[in-house]
Write a protein that holds these residues in place. Structure first.
Motif, PDB file in Angstrom:
ATOM      1  N   LEU A  21      10.014 -11.973  25.480  1.00  0.00           N
ATOM      2  CA  LEU A  21      10.506 -11.276  24.295  1.00  0.00           C
ATOM      3  C   LEU A  21      10.509  -9.687  24.414  1.00  0.00           C
ATOM      4  O   LEU A  21       9.625  -9.323  24.656  1.00  0.00           O
ATOM      5  CB  LEU A  21      10.181 -11.630  22.936  1.00  0.00           C
TER       6      LEU A  21
ATOM      7  N   PHE B 141      21.327 -19.542  22.278  1.00  0.00           N
ATOM      8  CA  PHE B 141      21.291 -18.620  23.530  1.00  0.00           C
ATOM      9  C   PHE B 141      22.748 -18.407  24.013  1.00  0.00           C
ATOM     10  O   PHE B 141      23.482 -19.336  24.255  1.00  0.00           O
ATOM     11  CB  PHE B 141      20.532 -19.340  24.565  1.00  0.00           C
ATOM     12  N   GLY B 142      22.946 -17.432  24.548  1.00  0.00           N
ATOM     13  CA  GLY B 142      24.006 -16.871  25.100  1.00  0.00           C
ATOM     14  C   GLY B 142      24.037 -17.207  26.782  1.00  0.00           C
ATOM     15  O   GLY B 142      22.873 -17.422  27.251  1.00  0.00           O
ATOM     16  N   PRO B 143      24.949 -16.996  27.735  1.00  0.00           N
ATOM     17  CA  PRO B 143      24.819 -17.499  28.849  1.00  0.00           C
ATOM     18  C   PRO B 143      24.026 -16.664  29.986  1.00  0.00           C
ATOM     19  O   PRO B 143      23.556 -16.783  31.072  1.00  0.00           O
ATOM     20  CB  PRO B 143      26.233 -17.567  29.625  1.00  0.00           C
TER      21      PRO B 143
ATOM     22  N   ASP C 223       7.222  -8.491  23.446  1.00  0.00           N
ATOM     23  CA  ASP C 223       6.135  -8.303  24.201  1.00  0.00           C
ATOM     24  C   ASP C 223       6.140  -7.499  25.493  1.00  0.00           C
ATOM     25  O   ASP C 223       5.565  -6.943  26.105  1.00  0.00           O
ATOM     26  CB  ASP C 223       5.644  -9.810  24.681  1.00  0.00           C
TER      27      ASP C 223
ATOM     28  N   TYR D 111      15.711 -11.309  25.596  1.00  0.00           N
ATOM     29  CA  TYR D 111      14.712 -12.234  26.430  1.00  0.00           C
ATOM     30  C   TYR D 111      14.947 -11.529  27.934  1.00  0.00           C
ATOM     31  O   TYR D 111      16.113 -11.544  28.210  1.00  0.00           O
ATOM     32  CB  TYR D 111      14.609 -13.670  26.343  1.00  0.00           C
TER      33      TYR D 111
ATOM     34  N   GLN E 197      14.390 -13.014  31.697  1.00  0.00           N
ATOM     35  CA  GLN E 197      13.770 -14.208  32.385  1.00  0.00           C
ATOM     36  C   GLN E 197      13.698 -13.851  33.859  1.00  0.00           C
ATOM     37  O   GLN E 197      14.880 -13.563  34.615  1.00  0.00           O
ATOM     38  CB  GLN E 197      14.961 -15.102  32.275  1.00  0.00           C
TER      39      GLN E 197
ATOM     40  N   LEU F 214      18.600 -12.684  28.698  1.00  0.00           N
ATOM     41  CA  LEU F 214      19.431 -13.649  27.706  1.00  0.00           C
ATOM     42  C   LEU F 214      19.310 -12.990  26.496  1.00  0.00           C
ATOM     43  O   LEU F 214      18.231 -12.596  25.599  1.00  0.00           O
ATOM     44  CB  LEU F 214      18.412 -15.012  27.975  1.00  0.00           C
TER      45      LEU F 214
ATOM     46  N   GLN G  64      16.664 -21.427  17.943  1.00  0.00           N
ATOM     47  CA  GLN G  64      17.524 -20.223  18.409  1.00  0.00           C
ATOM     48  C   GLN G  64      18.702 -20.673  19.330  1.00  0.00           C
ATOM     49  O   GLN G  64      18.464 -21.664  20.182  1.00  0.00           O
ATOM     50  CB  GLN G  64      16.568 -19.094  19.411  1.00  0.00           C
TER      51      GLN G  64
ATOM     52  N   TYR H  91      17.701 -11.486  19.447  1.00  0.00           N
ATOM     53  CA  TYR H  91      16.852 -11.450  20.192  1.00  0.00           C
ATOM     54  C   TYR H  91      17.319 -11.138  21.695  1.00  0.00           C
ATOM     55  O   TYR H  91      18.227 -11.667  21.921  1.00  0.00           O
ATOM     56  CB  TYR H  91      15.961 -12.682  20.565  1.00  0.00           C
TER      57      TYR H  91
ATOM     58  N   ARG I 220      22.992 -11.022  34.520  1.00  0.00           N
ATOM     59  CA  ARG I 220      22.128 -11.163  35.878  1.00  0.00           C
ATOM     60  C   ARG I 220      22.123  -9.667  36.154  1.00  0.00           C
ATOM     61  O   ARG I 220      23.549  -9.211  36.734  1.00  0.00           O
ATOM     62  CB  ARG I 220      22.782 -12.072  36.849  1.00  0.00           C
TER      63      ARG I 220
ATOM     64  N   GLY J  38       9.725 -18.126  37.816  1.00  0.00           N
ATOM     65  CA  GLY J  38       8.382 -18.500  37.452  1.00  0.00           C
ATOM     66  C   GLY J  38       7.745 -17.795  36.522  1.00  0.00           C
ATOM     67  O   GLY J  38       6.315 -18.085  36.512  1.00  0.00           O
ATOM     68  N   LYS J  39       8.363 -17.417  35.586  1.00  0.00           N
ATOM     69  CA  LYS J  39       7.557 -16.507  34.453  1.00  0.00           C
ATOM     70  C   LYS J  39       8.123 -16.863  33.242  1.00  0.00           C
ATOM     71  O   LYS J  39       7.874 -16.174  32.143  1.00  0.00           O
ATOM     72  CB  LYS J  39       7.795 -15.025  34.571  1.00  0.00           C
ATOM     73  N   GLY J  40       8.965 -17.832  33.225  1.00  0.00           N
ATOM     74  CA  GLY J  40       9.559 -18.157  31.702  1.00  0.00           C
ATOM     75  C   GLY J  40      10.182 -17.202  31.174  1.00  0.00           C
ATOM     76  O   GLY J  40      10.915 -16.089  31.776  1.00  0.00           O
ATOM     77  N   LEU J  41      10.576 -17.030  29.884  1.00  0.00           N
ATOM     78  CA  LEU J  41      11.281 -16.053  28.884  1.00  0.00           C
ATOM     79  C   LEU J  41      10.362 -15.135  28.416  1.00  0.00           C
ATOM     80  O   LEU J  41       9.346 -15.521  27.695  1.00  0.00           O
ATOM     81  CB  LEU J  41      12.259 -16.866  28.091  1.00  0.00           C
TER      82      LEU J  41
END
Lengths: 114, 114
Positions: free
Chosen positions: B45, B105-107, B59, B35, B37, B90, B103, B33, B110, B40-43
């Motif tokens: 997809l 996750f990787g680090p 999405d 994502y 980030q 991510l 799931q 996957y 940015r 203030g908006k979360g993750l």
């Protein structure tokens, strides 16, 4: 469509105090629910997961969460917070099917006072 | 155990530039996957892939392309970077079927667009 609401963007707690983070989900059917934690400058790590069964789920580092179908909630708790719990916590819901798409809340930032 | 590696850790681009982010996992997971980030908006997809050479839109797929040429790797391309864009991307992976749906996750990478 499934959705997750974390109503508290930020929570400040004193070290040694108890913590509760709220999560409400919207999902038609039986959900799979997760809490993830994100420490500064890192990816997400799984704290605990709920699959249909016992409503109280134990996780790592003393965290637990309780599933409530009647309240559509999956709140996270810890009895005594440590300074290392300073992080952002995400609640997520999944259908659990192939592809396993997760829908995340916006996260709750936990600040720990010494 | 296993690990997810994302490269680069930091990516600085110019407006309109095509930028590629890479992800490798050694869990032998089927599903991967991407994502985005935002604060203030979360993750959210962007893309996911159930198996090698499979691609499924999430999405937030507009403005992105993805590629899954090997089971262990999943790349994401920002087709035209937007000025002043800042986000963390991510990568995650999971087993396709079975009881273990979480799931990993990787680090993160940015992204800053000048």
């Amino acid at each position: 469509a499934q959705s997750v609401t974390q109503p508290d963007a930020r929570v400040t707690v004193s070290e040694g105090a108890s913590l509760q983070l709220r999560c409400k989900y919207s999902y038609f059917g039986t959900p799979y629910l997760f809490w993830y934690v994100q420490y500064p400058r890192q990816g997400l790590q799984l704290l605990l997961k709920y699959y249909p069964g016992d409503p109280v789920v134990q996780g790592v580092n003393g965290f637990e969460a309780e599933f409530s179908k009647s309240n559509s909630s999956f709140h996270l708790r810890k009895a005594s917070v440590h300074w290392s719990d300073w992080a952002v916590y995400f609640c997520a819901v999944s259908k659990g099917s192939a592809g396993n798409k997760l829908t995340f809340g916006i996260g709750t930032r936990v600040l720990v006072r010494p | 155990g296993g690990i997810i590696t994302q490269t680069p850790k930091f990516l600085i681009g110019q407006e309109g530039q095509k930028l590629t982010l890479k992800c490798q996992q050694n869990f032998n997971h089927d599903t991967m996957y991407w994502y985005r980030q935002d604060s203030g908006k979360g993750l959210r997809l962007i893309y996911y892939s159930i198996t090698e050479n499979d691609l499924q839109k999430g999405d937030l797929s507009e403005g992105y392309d993805a590629s899954r040429e090997k089971k262990s790797s999943f790349s994401l391309t920002v087709t035209s970077a937007q000025k002043n864009e800042m986000a963390v991307f991510l990568c995650a992976s999971s087993y396709r079927t079975g009881a273990s749906y979480e799931q990993y996750f990787g680090p993160g990478t940015r992204l800053t667009v000048l």
